[in-house]
Design a protein around this motif. Structure first.
Motif, PDB file in Angstrom:
ATOM      1  N   MET A   1     -37.922 -85.947 -63.406  1.00 48.96           N
ATOM      2  CA  MET A   1     -37.235 -84.776 -62.916  1.00 48.96           C
ATOM      3  C   MET A   1     -37.706 -83.572 -63.718  1.00 48.96           C
ATOM      4  N   GLU A   2     -37.921 -82.470 -63.027  1.00 49.63           N
ATOM      5  CA  GLU A   2     -38.292 -81.210 -63.661  1.00 49.63           C
ATOM      6  C   GLU A   2     -37.338 -80.135 -63.167  1.00 49.63           C
ATOM      7  N   ILE A   3     -36.998 -79.187 -64.029  1.00 48.17           N
ATOM      8  CA  ILE A   3     -36.123 -78.089 -63.643  1.00 48.17           C
ATOM      9  C   ILE A   3     -36.847 -76.778 -63.914  1.00 48.17           C
ATOM     10  N   TYR A   4     -36.881 -75.919 -62.886  1.00 50.35           N
ATOM     11  CA  TYR A   4     -37.523 -74.620 -62.938  1.00 50.35           C
ATOM     12  C   TYR A   4     -36.474 -73.534 -62.736  1.00 50.35           C
ATOM     13  N   GLY A   5     -36.856 -72.286 -62.962  1.00 51.51           N
ATOM     14  CA  GLY A   5     -35.966 -71.159 -62.707  1.00 51.51           C
ATOM     15  C   GLY A   5     -36.548 -70.226 -61.674  1.00 51.51           C
ATOM     16  N   PHE A   6     -35.661 -69.589 -60.890  1.00 46.00           N
ATOM     17  CA  PHE A   6     -36.125 -68.556 -59.958  1.00 46.00           C
ATOM     18  C   PHE A   6     -35.282 -67.297 -60.108  1.00 46.00           C
ATOM     19  N   ASP A   7     -34.723 -67.109 -61.312  1.00 43.14           N
ATOM     20  CA  ASP A   7     -33.937 -65.923 -61.607  1.00 43.14           C
ATOM     21  C   ASP A   7     -34.779 -64.663 -61.450  1.00 43.14           C
ATOM     22  N   LYS A   8     -34.099 -63.540 -61.362  1.00 41.96           N
ATOM     23  CA  LYS A   8     -34.755 -62.237 -61.263  1.00 41.96           C
ATOM     24  C   LYS A   8     -35.726 -62.018 -62.416  1.00 41.96           C
ATOM     25  N   GLU A   9     -35.375 -62.500 -63.604  1.00 38.73           N
ATOM     26  CA  GLU A   9     -36.186 -62.281 -64.798  1.00 38.73           C
ATOM     27  C   GLU A   9     -37.563 -62.941 -64.726  1.00 38.73           C
ATOM     28  N   VAL A  10     -37.740 -63.957 -63.914  1.00 36.11           N
ATOM     29  CA  VAL A  10     -39.044 -64.609 -63.807  1.00 36.11           C
ATOM     30  C   VAL A  10     -39.836 -64.126 -62.597  1.00 36.11           C
ATOM     31  N   GLY A  11     -39.266 -63.171 -61.869  1.00 32.01           N
ATOM     32  CA  GLY A  11     -39.901 -62.664 -60.662  1.00 32.01           C
ATOM     33  C   GLY A  11     -40.950 -61.597 -60.921  1.00 32.01           C
ATOM     34  N   THR A  12     -41.565 -61.156 -59.845  1.00 27.73           N
ATOM     35  CA  THR A  12     -42.602 -60.131 -59.865  1.00 27.73           C
ATOM     36  C   THR A  12     -42.118 -58.925 -59.076  1.00 27.73           C
ATOM     37  N   HIS A  13     -42.254 -57.744 -59.655  1.00 25.81           N
ATOM     38  CA  HIS A  13     -41.862 -56.521 -58.949  1.00 25.81           C
ATOM     39  C   HIS A  13     -42.896 -56.211 -57.869  1.00 25.81           C
ATOM     40  N   ILE A  14     -42.417 -55.898 -56.664  1.00 27.91           N
ATOM     41  CA  ILE A  14     -43.279 -55.566 -55.533  1.00 27.91           C
ATOM     42  C   ILE A  14     -43.048 -54.105 -55.152  1.00 27.91           C
ATOM     43  N   SER A  15     -44.147 -53.333 -55.122  1.00 30.39           N
ATOM     44  CA  SER A  15     -44.044 -51.924 -54.729  1.00 30.39           C
ATOM     45  C   SER A  15     -44.937 -51.600 -53.525  1.00 30.39           C
ATOM     46  N   LYS A  16     -45.732 -52.570 -53.089  1.00 34.33           N
ATOM     47  CA  LYS A  16     -46.625 -52.381 -51.943  1.00 34.33           C
ATOM     48  C   LYS A  16     -45.811 -51.990 -50.702  1.00 34.33           C
ATOM     49  N   GLU A 104     -38.503 -80.279 -48.630  1.00 32.37           N
ATOM     50  CA  GLU A 104     -39.139 -81.592 -48.725  1.00 32.37           C
ATOM     51  C   GLU A 104     -40.501 -81.535 -48.049  1.00 32.37           C
ATOM     52  N   SER A 105     -41.518 -82.037 -48.752  1.00 33.31           N
ATOM     53  CA  SER A 105     -42.864 -82.072 -48.201  1.00 33.31           C
ATOM     54  C   SER A 105     -43.712 -83.017 -49.035  1.00 33.31           C
ATOM     55  N   GLU A 106     -44.679 -83.632 -48.406  1.00 33.49           N
ATOM     56  CA  GLU A 106     -45.598 -84.499 -49.142  1.00 33.49           C
ATOM     57  C   GLU A 106     -46.402 -83.704 -50.165  1.00 33.49           C
ATOM     58  N   GLU A 107     -46.495 -82.395 -49.960  1.00 32.18           N
ATOM     59  CA  GLU A 107     -47.299 -81.554 -50.842  1.00 32.18           C
ATOM     60  C   GLU A 107     -46.417 -80.483 -51.480  1.00 32.18           C
ATOM     61  N   LEU A 108     -45.869 -80.772 -52.650  1.00 36.24           N
ATOM     62  CA  LEU A 108     -45.106 -79.781 -53.403  1.00 36.24           C
ATOM     63  C   LEU A 108     -45.652 -79.726 -54.824  1.00 36.24           C
ATOM     64  N   ASN A 109     -45.993 -78.526 -55.263  1.00 37.50           N
ATOM     65  CA  ASN A 109     -46.496 -78.324 -56.617  1.00 37.50           C
ATOM     66  C   ASN A 109     -45.768 -77.119 -57.216  1.00 37.50           C
ATOM     67  N   PRO A 110     -44.512 -77.302 -57.645  1.00 39.46           N
ATOM     68  CA  PRO A 110     -43.731 -76.153 -58.112  1.00 39.46           C
ATOM     69  C   PRO A 110     -44.309 -75.478 -59.348  1.00 39.46           C
ATOM     70  N   SER A 111     -45.030 -76.196 -60.178  1.00 41.67           N
ATOM     71  CA  SER A 111     -45.570 -75.585 -61.394  1.00 41.67           C
ATOM     72  C   SER A 111     -46.675 -74.574 -61.100  1.00 41.67           C
ATOM     73  N   SER A 112     -47.163 -74.533 -59.850  1.00 41.62           N
ATOM     74  CA  SER A 112     -48.192 -73.549 -59.500  1.00 41.62           C
ATOM     75  C   SER A 112     -47.611 -72.133 -59.382  1.00 41.62           C
ATOM     76  N   LEU A 113     -46.281 -72.017 -59.171  1.00 41.71           N
ATOM     77  CA  LEU A 113     -45.663 -70.704 -59.008  1.00 41.71           C
ATOM     78  C   LEU A 113     -44.480 -70.439 -59.946  1.00 41.71           C
ATOM     79  N   MET A 114     -43.897 -71.486 -60.518  1.00 45.09           N
ATOM     80  CA  MET A 114     -42.695 -71.307 -61.333  1.00 45.09           C
ATOM     81  C   MET A 114     -42.922 -71.847 -62.743  1.00 45.09           C
ATOM     82  N   THR A 115     -42.084 -71.376 -63.658  1.00 46.70           N
ATOM     83  CA  THR A 115     -42.151 -71.809 -65.050  1.00 46.70           C
ATOM     84  C   THR A 115     -41.163 -72.945 -65.276  1.00 46.70           C
ATOM     85  N   LEU A 116     -41.625 -73.987 -65.897  1.00 50.84           N
ATOM     86  CA  LEU A 116     -40.791 -75.156 -66.181  1.00 50.84           C
ATOM     87  C   LEU A 116     -39.738 -74.817 -67.231  1.00 50.84           C
ATOM     88  N   LYS A 117     -38.467 -75.165 -66.947  1.00 45.18           N
ATOM     89  CA  LYS A 117     -37.373 -74.976 -67.907  1.00 45.18           C
ATOM     90  C   LYS A 117     -37.071 -76.276 -68.641  1.00 45.18           C
TER      91      LYS A 117
END
Length: 120
Positions: A1-16, A104-117
């Protein structure tokens, strides 16, 4: 089991495009994915079972406890993302209630976009 965060603090500001918001990316897939919303009331439980496919549980409201194949319960709350691999035994419980998006998907790689907690 791995736990990641998606809080505002780990996000990216978008101005486009004259935008002004923060995005916390969760997952990108090229294979089909099933996405749903789970609503657990007070004292709710998703019983101990094996993940049929890799699975992300994105907690959007409330709090509770998750456990993998051991007996250790890990506290999770709004802003946490739990990842279970295919075949991994797991359970989710809550005292107060919890709402989560499940991906749910056969192809999930959360560490490619999120930081492990937490990696259990």
């Amino acid at each position: 089991m791995e736990i990641y965060g998606f809080d505002k603090e780990v996000g990216t500001h978008i101005s486009k495009f004259n935008s002004d918001f923060i995005i916390s990316r969760i997952i990108k897939t090229t294979m089909p994915a099933h996405i749903g919303c789970m609503h657990l009331e007070a004292s709710g439980i998703i019983g101990y079972h094996q993940a049929v496919v890799p699975q992300l549980v994105v907690i959007v409201n409330g709090e509770g406890w998750v456990r993998g194949e051991g007996d250790t319960n890990i506290f999770v709350k709004k802003g946490d993302v739990v990842f279970w691999k295919k075949g991994e035994w797991h359970e989710t419980t809550t005292d107060m209630g919890l709402t989560a998006i499940v991906i749910e998907s056969e192809e999930l790689n959360p560490s490619s976009l999120m930081t492990l907690k937490v990696n259990n």
